[in-house]
Design an enzyme around this catalytic site. Structure first.
Site, PDB file in Angstrom:
ATOM      1  N   ASP A 180      -4.747   1.988  11.041  1.00 51.78           N
ATOM      2  CA  ASP A 180      -6.150   1.736  11.368  1.00 51.78           C
ATOM      3  C   ASP A 180      -6.192   1.215  12.815  1.00 51.78           C
ATOM      4  O   ASP A 180      -6.147   2.016  13.750  1.00 51.78           O
ATOM      5  CB  ASP A 180      -6.636   0.705  10.334  1.00 51.78           C
ATOM      6  CG  ASP A 180      -8.115   0.449  10.351  1.00 51.78           C
ATOM      7  OD1 ASP A 180      -8.886   1.396  10.348  1.00 51.78           O
ATOM      8  OD2 ASP A 180      -8.506  -0.743  10.351  1.00 51.78           O
ATOM      9  N   GLY A 212      -3.755  -0.179  14.221  1.00 49.74           N
ATOM     10  CA  GLY A 212      -2.391   0.033  14.711  1.00 49.74           C
ATOM     11  C   GLY A 212      -1.592  -1.259  14.791  1.00 49.74           C
ATOM     12  O   GLY A 212      -0.396  -1.239  15.076  1.00 49.74           O
ATOM     13  N   ASP A 231       0.783   3.220   4.426  1.00 50.75           N
ATOM     14  CA  ASP A 231      -0.300   3.976   3.790  1.00 50.75           C
ATOM     15  C   ASP A 231      -1.319   4.428   4.833  1.00 50.75           C
ATOM     16  O   ASP A 231      -1.608   5.620   4.950  1.00 50.75           O
ATOM     17  CB  ASP A 231      -0.969   3.146   2.679  1.00 50.75           C
ATOM     18  CG  ASP A 231      -1.428   1.761   3.136  1.00 50.75           C
ATOM     19  OD1 ASP A 231      -1.157   1.362   4.297  1.00 50.75           O
ATOM     20  OD2 ASP A 231      -2.074   1.057   2.331  1.00 50.75           O
ATOM     21  N   THR A 248      -0.613  -3.435  12.463  1.00 49.92           N
ATOM     22  CA  THR A 248       0.424  -3.629  11.445  1.00 49.92           C
ATOM     23  C   THR A 248       1.671  -2.827  11.792  1.00 49.92           C
ATOM     24  O   THR A 248       2.790  -3.361  11.790  1.00 49.92           O
ATOM     25  CB  THR A 248      -0.102  -3.197  10.057  1.00 49.92           C
ATOM     26  OG1 THR A 248      -1.303  -3.914   9.781  1.00 49.92           O
ATOM     27  CG2 THR A 248       0.926  -3.465   8.977  1.00 49.92           C
ATOM     28  N   ASP A 303      -5.376  -0.332  -2.101  1.00 52.50           N
ATOM     29  CA  ASP A 303      -6.256  -1.187  -2.922  1.00 52.50           C
ATOM     30  C   ASP A 303      -7.524  -1.600  -2.207  1.00 52.50           C
ATOM     31  O   ASP A 303      -7.670  -1.449  -0.987  1.00 52.50           O
ATOM     32  CB  ASP A 303      -5.526  -2.469  -3.316  1.00 52.50           C
ATOM     33  CG  ASP A 303      -5.465  -3.467  -2.156  1.00 52.50           C
ATOM     34  OD1 ASP A 303      -5.140  -3.047  -1.027  1.00 52.50           O
ATOM     35  OD2 ASP A 303      -5.769  -4.656  -2.364  1.00 52.50           O
ATOM     36  N   LYS A 326      -6.448   6.758  10.959  1.00 50.10           N
ATOM     37  CA  LYS A 326      -7.846   6.624  11.399  1.00 50.10           C
ATOM     38  C   LYS A 326      -7.839   6.399  12.902  1.00 50.10           C
ATOM     39  O   LYS A 326      -8.015   5.265  13.373  1.00 50.10           O
ATOM     40  CB  LYS A 326      -8.492   5.407  10.734  1.00 50.10           C
ATOM     41  CG  LYS A 326      -8.673   5.474   9.249  1.00 50.10           C
ATOM     42  CD  LYS A 326      -9.492   4.230   8.875  1.00 50.10           C
ATOM     43  CE  LYS A 326      -9.536   3.970   7.420  1.00 50.10           C
ATOM     44  NZ  LYS A 326     -10.236   2.693   7.110  1.00 50.10           N
ATOM     45  N   ARG A 380      -5.270   0.619  -6.981  1.00 53.12           N
ATOM     46  CA  ARG A 380      -3.992   1.188  -6.524  1.00 53.12           C
ATOM     47  C   ARG A 380      -3.507   2.284  -7.466  1.00 53.12           C
ATOM     48  O   ARG A 380      -2.756   3.171  -7.067  1.00 53.12           O
ATOM     49  CB  ARG A 380      -2.905   0.100  -6.462  1.00 53.12           C
ATOM     50  CG  ARG A 380      -3.118  -0.937  -5.381  1.00 53.12           C
ATOM     51  CD  ARG A 380      -1.812  -1.706  -5.159  1.00 53.12           C
ATOM     52  NE  ARG A 380      -2.031  -2.970  -4.474  1.00 53.12           N
ATOM     53  CZ  ARG A 380      -2.147  -3.117  -3.156  1.00 53.12           C
ATOM     54  NH1 ARG A 380      -2.092  -2.070  -2.385  1.00 53.12           N
ATOM     55  NH2 ARG A 380      -2.328  -4.319  -2.622  1.00 53.12           N
ATOM     56  N   GLY A 436       0.766  -1.244   0.000  1.00 55.23           N
ATOM     57  CA  GLY A 436       0.000   0.000   0.000  1.00 55.23           C
ATOM     58  C   GLY A 436       0.796   1.294   0.000  1.00 55.23           C
ATOM     59  O   GLY A 436       0.307   2.319  -0.458  1.00 55.23           O
TER      60      GLY A 436
HETATM   61  P1  5GP Z   1      -4.071  -1.900  10.928  1.00 59.95           P
HETATM   62  O1  5GP Z   1      -3.119  -3.031  11.176  1.00 59.95           O
HETATM   63  O2  5GP Z   1      -3.580  -0.579  11.434  1.00 59.95           O
HETATM   64  O3  5GP Z   1      -5.452  -2.229  11.396  1.00 59.95           O
HETATM   65  O4  5GP Z   1      -4.275  -1.836   9.382  1.00 59.95           O
HETATM   66  C1  5GP Z   1      -3.416  -1.229   8.591  1.00 59.95           C
HETATM   67  C2  5GP Z   1      -3.586  -1.700   7.173  1.00 59.95           C
HETATM   68  O5  5GP Z   1      -4.949  -2.046   6.873  1.00 59.95           O
HETATM   69  C3  5GP Z   1      -3.261  -0.554   6.260  1.00 59.95           C
HETATM   70  O6  5GP Z   1      -1.891  -0.492   5.986  1.00 59.95           O
HETATM   71  C4  5GP Z   1      -4.073  -0.900   5.045  1.00 59.95           C
HETATM   72  O7  5GP Z   1      -3.352  -1.770   4.220  1.00 59.95           O
HETATM   73  C5  5GP Z   1      -5.302  -1.601   5.597  1.00 59.95           C
HETATM   74  N1  5GP Z   1      -6.407  -0.637   5.692  1.00 59.95           N
HETATM   75  C6  5GP Z   1      -6.840   0.030   6.780  1.00 59.95           C
HETATM   76  N2  5GP Z   1      -7.844   0.894   6.469  1.00 59.95           N
HETATM   77  C7  5GP Z   1      -8.023   0.771   5.137  1.00 59.95           C
HETATM   78  C8  5GP Z   1      -8.875   1.440   4.197  1.00 59.95           C
HETATM   79  O8  5GP Z   1      -9.660   2.341   4.498  1.00 59.95           O
HETATM   80  N3  5GP Z   1      -8.754   1.051   2.903  1.00 59.95           N
HETATM   81  C9  5GP Z   1      -7.889   0.069   2.497  1.00 59.95           C
HETATM   82  N4  5GP Z   1      -7.882  -0.241   1.217  1.00 59.95           N
HETATM   83  N5  5GP Z   1      -7.055  -0.553   3.340  1.00 59.95           N
HETATM   84  C10 5GP Z   1      -7.108  -0.210   4.652  1.00 59.95           C
HETATM   85 MG    MG Z   2      -0.973  -1.327   4.354  1.00 63.58          MG
END
Ligand code: 5GP
Ligand code: MG
Length: 177
Positions: A106, A108, A103, A110, A162, A134, A168, A44
């Site tokens: 969300d 957190g 990218d 990852t 994506d 977010k 993308r 991403g």
């Molecule tokens: P986390 O581990 O913080 O929940 O998620 C992070 C990853 O989830 C981001 O790097 C992204 O790849 C994916 N993600 C989170 N929100 C979105 C979104 O609104 N759209 C897309 N396409 N991917 C998201």
């Molecule tokens: Mg990502």
């Protein structure tokens, strides 16, 4: 699953993104030591990293650029909560300052996982940079050092981001319904 014709509403256009990337590059150049390493999270962040490194170059920075690949989302719109390592950075990070770039942050999970991995690989100082944050979705406490845009809980695509491998290539960021 992706529908034949998803409705995508523009949230940030190319110009807004370009201005924000320049501002982020300035903030990063001011704060990081000159010999830092950028580690982008695939897939991403690839467009963001490409623009960011060139903005940094215009400001006189010479970062080393590497990527690592993690997976958490799979094909749906809800995080699986399980972060998997698909490819690690192929670079000695011992004693280096690292700018970790993703990218979207969300839950957190990852970026938290990625920070732990970079720490284990010997990075001396890790700075985090997300194009989009977010905060309302956070499940793992995380203070990001550099954030491009803060948004509510909507699902976005474009500019490297994506949905089920599509979108993308869009030059803007849009909300998909
Ligand atoms: P986390 O581990 O913080 O929940 O998620 C992070 C990853 O989830 C981001 O790097 C992204 O790849 C994916 N993600 C989170 N929100 C979105 C979104 O609104 N759209 C897309 N396409 N991917 C998201
Ligand atoms: Mg990502």
């Amino acid at each position: 699953m992706r529908k034949a014709k998803d409705k995508i509403t523009k949230l940030f256009d190319e110009r807004e993104i370009a201005i924000r990337v320049e501002e982020l590059a300035r903030a990063i150049a001011d704060r990081l030591p000159s010999d830092f390493v950028i580690v982008g999270l695939l897939v991403g962040s690839f467009v963001f990293v490409a623009d960011l490194v060139r903005a940094l170059q215009r400001l006189g920075c010479d970062p080393v650029v590497e990527f690592m690949r993690l997976s958490s989302y799979g094909r749906g719109r809800v995080s699986s909560r399980n972060v998997r390592l698909l490819a690690e950075p192929n670079l000695d990070l011992g004693g280096r300052a690292v700018l970790l770039v993703d990218d979207i942050v969300d839950t957190g999970r990852t970026i938290d996982y990625a920070c732990g991995l970079l720490r284990n690989k010997g990075a001396s100082n890790i700075f985090t940079c997300a194009l989009v944050d977010k905060p309302s979705r956070r499940e793992v406490a995380m203070d990001l050092d550099f954030v491009g845009f803060t948004i509510p809980n909507v699902f976005i695509v474009g500019y490297g981001i994506d949905y089920a491998h599509a979108y993308r290539h869009l030059p803007f960021i849009g909300v998909i319904e």
